[in-house]
Design a protein around this motif. Sequence first.
Motif, mmCIF file in Angstrom:
data_model
loop_
_atom_site.group_PDB
_atom_site.id
_atom_site.type_symbol
_atom_site.label_atom_id
_atom_site.label_comp_id
_atom_site.label_asym_id
_atom_site.label_seq_id
_atom_site.Cartn_x
_atom_site.Cartn_y
_atom_site.Cartn_z
ATOM 1 N N TYR A 158 -2.141 3.436 9.749
ATOM 2 C CA TYR A 158 -2.748 4.321 8.757
ATOM 3 C C TYR A 158 -2.909 5.719 9.357
ATOM 4 O O TYR A 158 -3.166 5.875 10.546
ATOM 5 C CB TYR A 158 -4.139 3.810 8.368
ATOM 6 C CG TYR A 158 -4.174 2.447 7.734
ATOM 7 C CD1 TYR A 158 -4.040 2.295 6.359
ATOM 8 C CD2 TYR A 158 -4.376 1.296 8.502
ATOM 9 C CE1 TYR A 158 -4.112 1.040 5.762
ATOM 10 C CE2 TYR A 158 -4.451 0.042 7.926
ATOM 11 C CZ TYR A 158 -4.319 -0.077 6.552
ATOM 12 O OH TYR A 158 -4.379 -1.320 5.973
ATOM 13 N N ASP A 179 1.042 6.382 2.148
ATOM 14 C CA ASP A 179 1.993 5.406 2.671
ATOM 15 C C ASP A 179 1.534 5.054 4.079
ATOM 16 O O ASP A 179 0.680 5.725 4.659
ATOM 17 C CB ASP A 179 3.401 6.011 2.704
ATOM 18 C CG ASP A 179 4.503 4.973 2.803
ATOM 19 O OD1 ASP A 179 4.184 3.793 3.086
ATOM 20 O OD2 ASP A 179 5.663 5.328 2.618
ATOM 21 N N TYR A 225 -4.822 -1.856 1.629
ATOM 22 C CA TYR A 225 -3.564 -1.830 0.893
ATOM 23 C C TYR A 225 -3.646 -2.807 -0.276
ATOM 24 O O TYR A 225 -4.514 -3.685 -0.331
ATOM 25 C CB TYR A 225 -2.391 -2.211 1.804
ATOM 26 C CG TYR A 225 -2.604 -3.534 2.522
ATOM 27 C CD1 TYR A 225 -2.297 -4.744 1.902
ATOM 28 C CD2 TYR A 225 -3.139 -3.569 3.810
ATOM 29 C CE1 TYR A 225 -2.520 -5.947 2.540
ATOM 30 C CE2 TYR A 225 -3.362 -4.771 4.458
ATOM 31 C CZ TYR A 225 -3.059 -5.957 3.828
ATOM 32 O OH TYR A 225 -3.284 -7.155 4.452
ATOM 33 N N ARG A 280 -3.703 -8.058 -0.479
ATOM 34 C CA ARG A 280 -4.581 -6.896 -0.385
ATOM 35 C C ARG A 280 -5.565 -7.048 0.767
ATOM 36 O O ARG A 280 -5.829 -8.156 1.246
ATOM 37 C CB ARG A 280 -5.341 -6.681 -1.699
ATOM 38 C CG ARG A 280 -6.217 -7.847 -2.115
ATOM 39 C CD ARG A 280 -6.863 -7.598 -3.474
ATOM 40 N NE ARG A 280 -7.640 -8.756 -3.912
ATOM 41 C CZ ARG A 280 -8.915 -8.957 -3.587
ATOM 42 N NH1 ARG A 280 -9.547 -8.073 -2.831
ATOM 43 N NH2 ARG A 280 -9.554 -10.031 -4.026
ATOM 44 N N THR A 287 0.357 0.243 -2.723
ATOM 45 C CA THR A 287 -0.731 1.206 -2.630
ATOM 46 C C THR A 287 -1.381 1.097 -1.263
ATOM 47 O O THR A 287 -1.667 -0.008 -0.791
ATOM 48 C CB THR A 287 -1.796 0.948 -3.714
ATOM 49 O OG1 THR A 287 -1.174 0.960 -5.001
ATOM 50 C CG2 THR A 287 -2.883 2.005 -3.667
ATOM 51 N N VAL A 288 -1.588 2.232 -0.606
ATOM 52 C CA VAL A 288 -2.219 2.283 0.710
ATOM 53 C C VAL A 288 -3.376 3.267 0.648
ATOM 54 O O VAL A 288 -3.290 4.303 -0.023
ATOM 55 C CB VAL A 288 -1.215 2.717 1.799
ATOM 56 C CG1 VAL A 288 -1.903 2.833 3.163
ATOM 57 C CG2 VAL A 288 -0.057 1.739 1.877
#
Length: 286
Positions: free
Chosen positions: A193, A207, A7, A71, A261-262
């Motif tokens: 995830y 997402d 991420y 991140r 952001t994933v």
Amino acid sequence: MKLRIGYDLVYDCPQPTPMMLTLNVHFTRVSDVEVPDHLVTDPRVPLKAYRDAFGNWCSRIVAPAGRLRLRADAVIYDTGEPEEVVRVAEQHEVQDLPDECLVFLLGSRYCETDRLSEVAWQLFGQSPPGAARVQAICDYVHRRIVFDYEHARSTRTAAEAHDECRGVCRDYAHLAVAFCRCMNIPARYCTGYLSDIGAPPPYGPMDFAAWMEVYVGGRWCTFDPRNNTPRIGRVLMARGRDAADVAISNTFGPNVLSTFTVCAEEIAEPDDPAGLGHAAAGGSRQ
């Protein structure tokens, strides 16, 4: 099969802001991790790790005033096979449940068993108990709610999702969890995830996903009312009573999440440079 997961989050904070973060892969997948999902902050800030009441790995930081980037970039092994479909598993009498299951029978912030109990018994009281009843709940929720990311709302409860007939993955999970609890089946909310491997396009922005685990047949089993089909590449991050227990961040001060952001995608093996061993993995709003 290997998955690249991670991420990239950017928070803008007008003042120093304490944060509690739930962003690590769950400890039950630790043996599958090839490259750990270490949390990296920019600028660098002190970080303290801890386990919450549900056993999830969490972090504590104080975000400085200004912009903070969080991140992680990790690699994890996965079977590459569609996940198990549990079709036959007994439903346990409440008095026979393990003590640790009991909290997952109770109503919670987003899963109002008191408001949904009568509806649940009307809908599912005649369905076969056990895994078949859970699947009946998932089928109903999957049909009842229309996925609608544009109208996502962080305060929407299970009862509201049922009335409004729209929502995102957390709303599907909340409603199914609440219905299971109403039917005396322990259910817990999960987040993590979920790749798009094997799923038909088109793919949207990635997402974090939400699903549930229910206790039937003497074990916790995965059910996904949003997708309602076996998936490849599901990676658990955290479990709890509902989304309030597993939020990616709890912040104690004003802030704006300006970047989100994933990633969850297959890494092509050397003998499969195009990644043709599976359908192309993109991102999707789960």
